[in-house]
Design a protein around this motif. Structure first.
Motif, PDB file in Angstrom:
ATOM      1  N   ARG A 159       0.738  -1.097  -0.037  1.00  0.00           N
ATOM      2  CA  ARG A 159      -0.138   0.011   0.183  1.00  0.00           C
ATOM      3  C   ARG A 159       0.418   1.428   0.230  1.00  0.00           C
ATOM      4  O   ARG A 159       0.539   2.798  -0.743  1.00  0.00           O
ATOM      5  N   ARG A 191       3.514  -6.313  -9.238  1.00  0.00           N
ATOM      6  CA  ARG A 191       2.275  -5.833  -8.162  1.00  0.00           C
ATOM      7  C   ARG A 191       2.424  -4.681  -8.165  1.00  0.00           C
ATOM      8  O   ARG A 191       0.494  -4.602  -8.192  1.00  0.00           O
ATOM      9  N   GLU A 194      -0.242  -4.728 -11.141  1.00  0.00           N
ATOM     10  CA  GLU A 194      -1.245  -5.519 -10.391  1.00  0.00           C
ATOM     11  C   GLU A 194      -2.784  -4.695 -10.141  1.00  0.00           C
ATOM     12  O   GLU A 194      -3.954  -4.619 -10.172  1.00  0.00           O
ATOM     13  N   ALA A 195      -1.704  -3.789  -9.149  1.00  0.00           N
ATOM     14  CA  ALA A 195      -3.032  -3.388  -8.096  1.00  0.00           C
ATOM     15  C   ALA A 195      -3.425  -1.912  -8.473  1.00  0.00           C
ATOM     16  O   ALA A 195      -4.250  -1.844  -8.267  1.00  0.00           O
ATOM     17  N   ASP A 196      -2.756  -2.043  -9.955  1.00  0.00           N
ATOM     18  CA  ASP A 196      -3.023  -0.306 -10.410  1.00  0.00           C
ATOM     19  C   ASP A 196      -4.660  -0.489 -11.471  1.00  0.00           C
ATOM     20  O   ASP A 196      -4.961   0.167 -11.686  1.00  0.00           O
ATOM     21  N   MET A 197      -4.227  -1.678 -12.173  1.00  0.00           N
ATOM     22  CA  MET A 197      -5.062  -2.000 -12.534  1.00  0.00           C
ATOM     23  C   MET A 197      -6.185  -2.763 -12.069  1.00  0.00           C
ATOM     24  O   MET A 197      -7.963  -2.592 -12.551  1.00  0.00           O
ATOM     25  N   ARG A 198      -6.101  -3.155 -10.688  1.00  0.00           N
ATOM     26  CA  ARG A 198      -7.993  -3.466  -9.612  1.00  0.00           C
ATOM     27  C   ARG A 198      -8.601  -2.109  -9.584  1.00  0.00           C
ATOM     28  O   ARG A 198      -9.753  -1.964  -9.938  1.00  0.00           O
ATOM     29  N   ARG A 199      -7.252  -1.391  -9.290  1.00  0.00           N
ATOM     30  CA  ARG A 199      -7.845   0.399  -8.782  1.00  0.00           C
ATOM     31  C   ARG A 199      -8.913  -0.116  -9.804  1.00  0.00           C
ATOM     32  O   ARG A 199      -9.847   1.290  -9.870  1.00  0.00           O
ATOM     33  N   ARG A 200      -8.471   0.638 -11.238  1.00  0.00           N
ATOM     34  CA  ARG A 200      -8.729   0.888 -12.019  1.00  0.00           C
ATOM     35  C   ARG A 200     -10.642   0.355 -12.134  1.00  0.00           C
ATOM     36  O   ARG A 200     -11.633   1.087 -12.845  1.00  0.00           O
ATOM     37  N   LYS A 201     -10.019  -1.038 -12.626  1.00  0.00           N
ATOM     38  CA  LYS A 201     -11.211  -1.923 -12.499  1.00  0.00           C
ATOM     39  C   LYS A 201     -12.760  -1.023 -11.492  1.00  0.00           C
ATOM     40  O   LYS A 201     -13.899  -1.530 -12.099  1.00  0.00           O
ATOM     41  N   TRP A 202     -12.226  -1.172 -10.642  1.00  0.00           N
ATOM     42  CA  TRP A 202     -12.708  -0.567  -9.265  1.00  0.00           C
ATOM     43  C   TRP A 202     -14.239   0.285  -9.727  1.00  0.00           C
ATOM     44  O   TRP A 202     -14.883   0.535  -9.698  1.00  0.00           O
ATOM     45  N   LYS A 205     -15.807  -0.047 -12.368  1.00  0.00           N
ATOM     46  CA  LYS A 205     -17.318  -0.615 -12.046  1.00  0.00           C
ATOM     47  C   LYS A 205     -18.072   0.238 -11.026  1.00  0.00           C
ATOM     48  O   LYS A 205     -19.364   0.437 -11.598  1.00  0.00           O
TER      49      LYS A 205
END
Length: 347
Positions: A159, A191, A194-202, A205
């Motif tokens: 984080r 990593r 991947e965290a940035d991609m998850r944040r963008r996906k969230w 959505k």
């Protein structure tokens, strides 16, 4: 707060030292710390196994005096702090000498807690190290968390890296990592990606969900305008309402769109196309087309039924997905409004 058995003994007391049956010897052999085998064995299964073999060997050989357990790889002060924390047990977070030990030797004690399988002490060390985490130390602490299998500490490092990566890139530790361990650098960057991609996906959505909620609100306003009327537009034979409704911001924009739709004669008008889509969406959501006051509701309903019978294809599938999403948004919005109403009534 640490979780461990309460060990009613304080290392360093003269009577307790006299009853000790084990000496914990530091790496250099400069310090011998008297301890009780029962206390160490109950705190650590690894120490328990070592002590069991050592005590049995000393009994068979008839060796006099206390048995010896050597703890290597850390400083003498860290070994002493480790033993004191094992004796303190669940009181290690209550302040005093144990808190000072945790503050000074948390990194080395974490290594010992991992090696000797003391999970409660390991969690306490993760918390102490994570509380003092900075951009200068996060790279070293991340490697330590990987080596010691410390998931909580690893998460805090990840984080901080995502939040202050620009500052981390300027540190000496990061430059050393780039020069000496490119695979670890690549792993960290992956990593972060991947965290940035998850944040963008969230975020995407969340934005999509907001669109569905806005469409649901527009459907409610359209039904309200065509059934009851609002300040500018209303059903045939009824005067506009004297006061704005609760959702006037949305209702006002929809009224302006309806007025433009009724007066525009252009074939390729973007605003008119938007109104056609809203009417079509209303028809797909409407469950009473025979009694609905919204214009063209029955006509769109019949067309959708004909398309469904003919299996329209991809466009029909996409439209059906949109209808399902808006339906779900209307249900959740209705439940949220009902909950707010009940809460305000109770108050």
């Amino acid at each position: 707060m640490c979780e461990a058995p309460r060990l009613g003994y304080r290392a360093g007391a003269s009577d307790a030292a006299a009853a000790a049956d084990v000496d914990v010897v530091t790496a250099g052999g400069h310090r011998r710390i008297p301890a009780h085998s029962s206390v160490l064995a109950s705190a650590s299964p690894v120490l328990g196994s070592i002590l069991e073999r050592r005590l049995q060997k000393d009994r068979e050989s008839g060796k006099p005096g206390r048995s010896v357990v050597r703890i290597r790889g850390v400083t003498d002060a860290a070994v002493a702090a480790f033993v004191r924390l094992l004796y303190a047990g669940s009181r290690c977070g209550d302040g005093g000498e144990e808190e000072d030990d945790m503050e000074k030797h948390a990194v080395q004690v974490l290594v010992l807690a991992h090696a000797y399988q003391v999970p409660w002490l390991k969690r306490a060390c993760e918390g102490a190290i994570g509380a003092r985490l900075t951009a200068d130390s996060v790279v070293d602490v991340l490697q330590l968390a990987d080596l010691c299998d410390a998931p909580r500490l690893h998460l805090r490092c990840a984080r901080l890296l995502a939040k202050e990566f620009a500052a981390v890139e300027r540190t000496e530790a990061w430059r050393f990592l780039q020069e000496n361990d490119p695979w670890q650098e690549l792993h960290v960057l992956q990593r972060l990606h991947e965290a940035d991609m998850r944040r963008r996906k969230w975020r995407r959505k969340r934005a999509e969900q907001r669109v569905y909620v806005e469409l649901s609100e527009a459907m409610d306003c359209l039904d309200h305008i065509c059934t009851e009327g609002c300040t500018e537009v209303g059903p045939a034979g009824r005067a506009p309402a004297p006061a704005p409704c609760a959702r006037y911001a949305t209702c006002r924009g929809l009224q302006l769109l309806i007025r433009h739709f009724s007066q525009c004669h252009r074939k390729s008008c973007a605003r008119c196309q938007r109104m056609w889509q809203l009417l079509r969406l209303h028809s797909a959501l409407c469950d009473r087309p025979d009694r609905c006051n919204t214009p063209l509701c029955m006509r769109f309903k019949q067309k959708e039924q004909e398309k469904a019978a003919a299996k329209a294809g991809d466009d029909g599938d996409k439209w059906g997905l949109l209808v399902k999403k808006v339906k779900a948004a209307r249900v959740f919005s209705s439940l949220a409004n009902r909950k707010q109403t009940s809460t305000s009534t109770q108050c």
